[in-house]
Design an enzyme around this catalytic site. Structure first.
Site, PDB file in Angstrom:
ATOM      1  N   ASN A  41       0.869  -1.171   0.000  1.00 46.04           N
ATOM      2  CA  ASN A  41       0.000   0.000   0.000  1.00 46.04           C
ATOM      3  C   ASN A  41       0.907   1.223   0.000  1.00 46.04           C
ATOM      4  O   ASN A  41       1.723   1.418   0.908  1.00 46.04           O
ATOM      5  CB  ASN A  41      -0.907   0.001   1.236  1.00 46.04           C
ATOM      6  CG  ASN A  41      -1.792   1.234   1.305  1.00 46.04           C
ATOM      7  OD1 ASN A  41      -1.320   2.366   1.209  1.00 46.04           O
ATOM      8  ND2 ASN A  41      -3.081   1.033   1.506  1.00 46.04           N
ATOM      9  N   ASN A  71      -0.014   4.526  -0.117  1.00 49.13           N
ATOM     10  CA  ASN A  71      -0.543   5.757   0.487  1.00 49.13           C
ATOM     11  C   ASN A  71      -0.189   6.967  -0.381  1.00 49.13           C
ATOM     12  O   ASN A  71       0.291   7.985   0.108  1.00 49.13           O
ATOM     13  CB  ASN A  71      -0.023   5.927   1.919  1.00 49.13           C
ATOM     14  CG  ASN A  71      -0.817   6.961   2.694  1.00 49.13           C
ATOM     15  OD1 ASN A  71      -1.935   7.306   2.330  1.00 49.13           O
ATOM     16  ND2 ASN A  71      -0.231   7.469   3.778  1.00 49.13           N
ATOM     17  N   GLU A 110      -3.938   1.947  -2.993  1.00 43.91           N
ATOM     18  CA  GLU A 110      -4.069   3.346  -2.568  1.00 43.91           C
ATOM     19  C   GLU A 110      -3.069   4.239  -3.323  1.00 43.91           C
ATOM     20  O   GLU A 110      -2.269   4.947  -2.717  1.00 43.91           O
ATOM     21  CB  GLU A 110      -3.894   3.468  -1.049  1.00 43.91           C
ATOM     22  CG  GLU A 110      -4.713   4.604  -0.485  1.00 43.91           C
ATOM     23  CD  GLU A 110      -4.743   4.672   1.043  1.00 43.91           C
ATOM     24  OE1 GLU A 110      -5.324   5.637   1.550  1.00 43.91           O
ATOM     25  OE2 GLU A 110      -4.195   3.773   1.723  1.00 43.91           O
ATOM     26  N   TYR A 151      -7.866  -3.616  -2.902  1.00 46.45           N
ATOM     27  CA  TYR A 151      -7.822  -2.716  -1.751  1.00 46.45           C
ATOM     28  C   TYR A 151      -9.190  -2.730  -1.077  1.00 46.45           C
ATOM     29  O   TYR A 151     -10.157  -2.214  -1.610  1.00 46.45           O
ATOM     30  CB  TYR A 151      -7.443  -1.308  -2.218  1.00 46.45           C
ATOM     31  CG  TYR A 151      -7.412  -0.250  -1.138  1.00 46.45           C
ATOM     32  CD1 TYR A 151      -6.866  -0.515   0.111  1.00 46.45           C
ATOM     33  CD2 TYR A 151      -7.911   1.031  -1.377  1.00 46.45           C
ATOM     34  CE1 TYR A 151      -6.828   0.461   1.094  1.00 46.45           C
ATOM     35  CE2 TYR A 151      -7.871   2.011  -0.411  1.00 46.45           C
ATOM     36  CZ  TYR A 151      -7.331   1.726   0.824  1.00 46.45           C
ATOM     37  OH  TYR A 151      -7.301   2.693   1.800  1.00 46.45           O
ATOM     38  N   ASP A 158      -4.152  -4.692   0.648  1.00 38.38           N
ATOM     39  CA  ASP A 158      -4.450  -4.146   1.965  1.00 38.38           C
ATOM     40  C   ASP A 158      -5.898  -4.519   2.274  1.00 38.38           C
ATOM     41  O   ASP A 158      -6.819  -3.995   1.668  1.00 38.38           O
ATOM     42  CB  ASP A 158      -4.258  -2.623   1.938  1.00 38.38           C
ATOM     43  CG  ASP A 158      -4.658  -1.954   3.244  1.00 38.38           C
ATOM     44  OD1 ASP A 158      -5.012  -2.663   4.204  1.00 38.38           O
ATOM     45  OD2 ASP A 158      -4.622  -0.707   3.301  1.00 38.38           O
ATOM     46  N   ASN A 200      -7.298  -4.364   5.363  1.00 37.32           N
ATOM     47  CA  ASN A 200      -7.835  -3.509   6.424  1.00 37.32           C
ATOM     48  C   ASN A 200      -8.537  -4.301   7.528  1.00 37.32           C
ATOM     49  O   ASN A 200      -9.466  -3.801   8.167  1.00 37.32           O
ATOM     50  CB  ASN A 200      -8.771  -2.434   5.846  1.00 37.32           C
ATOM     51  CG  ASN A 200      -8.019  -1.161   5.492  1.00 37.32           C
ATOM     52  OD1 ASN A 200      -7.256  -0.636   6.307  1.00 37.32           O
ATOM     53  ND2 ASN A 200      -8.215  -0.674   4.283  1.00 37.32           N
ATOM     54  N   ASP A 258       2.839   4.403   5.213  1.00 39.19           N
ATOM     55  CA  ASP A 258       2.505   3.883   6.543  1.00 39.19           C
ATOM     56  C   ASP A 258       2.364   2.363   6.546  1.00 39.19           C
ATOM     57  O   ASP A 258       2.108   1.769   7.591  1.00 39.19           O
ATOM     58  CB  ASP A 258       1.241   4.551   7.098  1.00 39.19           C
ATOM     59  CG  ASP A 258       0.065   4.523   6.139  1.00 39.19           C
ATOM     60  OD1 ASP A 258       0.241   4.135   4.974  1.00 39.19           O
ATOM     61  OD2 ASP A 258      -1.049   4.917   6.561  1.00 39.19           O
ATOM     62  N   HIS A 259       2.530   1.735   5.371  1.00 43.30           N
ATOM     63  CA  HIS A 259       2.552   0.279   5.239  1.00 43.30           C
ATOM     64  C   HIS A 259       3.949  -0.177   4.831  1.00 43.30           C
ATOM     65  O   HIS A 259       4.692   0.567   4.190  1.00 43.30           O
ATOM     66  CB  HIS A 259       1.576  -0.190   4.157  1.00 43.30           C
ATOM     67  CG  HIS A 259       0.133  -0.035   4.517  1.00 43.30           C
ATOM     68  ND1 HIS A 259      -0.674  -1.095   4.831  1.00 43.30           N
ATOM     69  CD2 HIS A 259      -0.647   1.077   4.586  1.00 43.30           C
ATOM     70  CE1 HIS A 259      -1.900  -0.656   5.080  1.00 43.30           C
ATOM     71  NE2 HIS A 259      -1.913   0.659   4.936  1.00 43.30           N
TER      72      HIS A 259
END
Length: 266
Positions: free
Chosen positions: A7, A9, A35, A112, A151, A153, A254-255
């Site tokens: 991911n 971001n 993302e 995603y 991802d 989640n 952040d991943h």
């Protein structure tokens, strides 16, 4: 076959942090990204290839939101953008490449899953997505072998996040979400029979399994993380998985990227 999921971001943000310098050095045969937060005019000619890997993308209608890509060394026999849901196909969540040969039907997918952390409206959308995705994956499994990366989640088990006790009422670790994964994997004695490939290879890892850290506080520095990035595979392909690695030496978003090596060729 080496398959990486990450991911980003934001594809432009990840580029400034070195992702597109790192990725060509990994010897990957396929890379799924999520993302990307960009449209075709940004990606074309700049981020549509990684070395010898050609990317194909599903862009969200809303600019700066969601979007997925799948880079592969081999050209697919068929390309599918979206999975047939008007609501979620508008959000850019599914790229599937099929590599069919006589006697073999094989798909690689970058997906995603929605996040519900922004509020109840998005959590309900996430539940609608899960309600659609389970039968879609089961129908796909009945027709072909596949590996889905992305991802998701959702952290499946207590071992998959640092602070599980305090997150039991939070999106990403809700009982209903975790039960959806249990059903998908058939670990309740019934259900889907897909395989969580990382956990097959690394059944007992705890604090080294995380792939996402909040940007709040010192979550990354203190390794207060979650395992949100997965490889889902049909049992035959999962049985060919040999090695998993989470790359944390450099922070692209952040991943953290998750790499799994499989003992087969496209």
């Amino acid at each position: 076959m080496r398959f990486i999921t990450a991911n980003l971001n934001g594809v432009r943000s990840a580029a400034t942090k070195g992702f597109f310098d790192w990725a060509p050095q990994q010897g990957a045969d396929a890379i799924g990204v999520q993302e990307i937060k960009a449209q075709a005019d940004v990606v074309a000619g700049q981020f549509d290839r990684i070395d010898a890997l050609q990317g194909h993308f599903h862009y969200a209608e809303k600019k700066g939101y969601s979007g997925v890509g799948l880079y592969t060394r081999e050209e697919p026999s068929e390309l599918l953008i979206g999975f047939g849901s008007p609501e979620f196909d508008a959000e850019g969540r599914w790229v599937e490449k099929r590599f069919d040969k006589p006697g073999r039907k094989l798909s690689l997918i970058s997906c995603y899953f929605p996040s519900g952390s922004s509020g109840e409206e998005r959590q309900q959308a996430k539940f609608r997505f899960l309600d659609l995705m389970h039968p879609h994956l089961m129908a796909l499994k009945a027709q072909r072998e596949f590996i889905l990366v992305g991802d998701i989640n959702i952290a499946h088990r207590e071992v998959d996040l640092k602070n599980w006790r305090s997150n039991q009422k939070n999106s990403g670790f809700l009982p209903e979400e975790r039960a959806w994964l249990t059903r998908l994997f058939g670990t309740d004695g019934e259900g889907g029979g897909l395989v969580d490939v990382y956990r097959q290879l690394e059944p007992d890892t705890t604090d080294t399994c995380y792939t996402w850290w909040s940007n709040r506080g010192q979550a990354y520095a203190n390794n207060v993380g979650w395992r949100l990035d997965y490889h889902f595979a049909t049992p035959q392909l999962a049985g060919l998985a040999r090695r998993a690695a989470i790359f944390k030496d450099q922070k692209f978003s952040d991943h953290a990227p998750l790499t799994i090596d499989y003992d087969f060729d496209l």
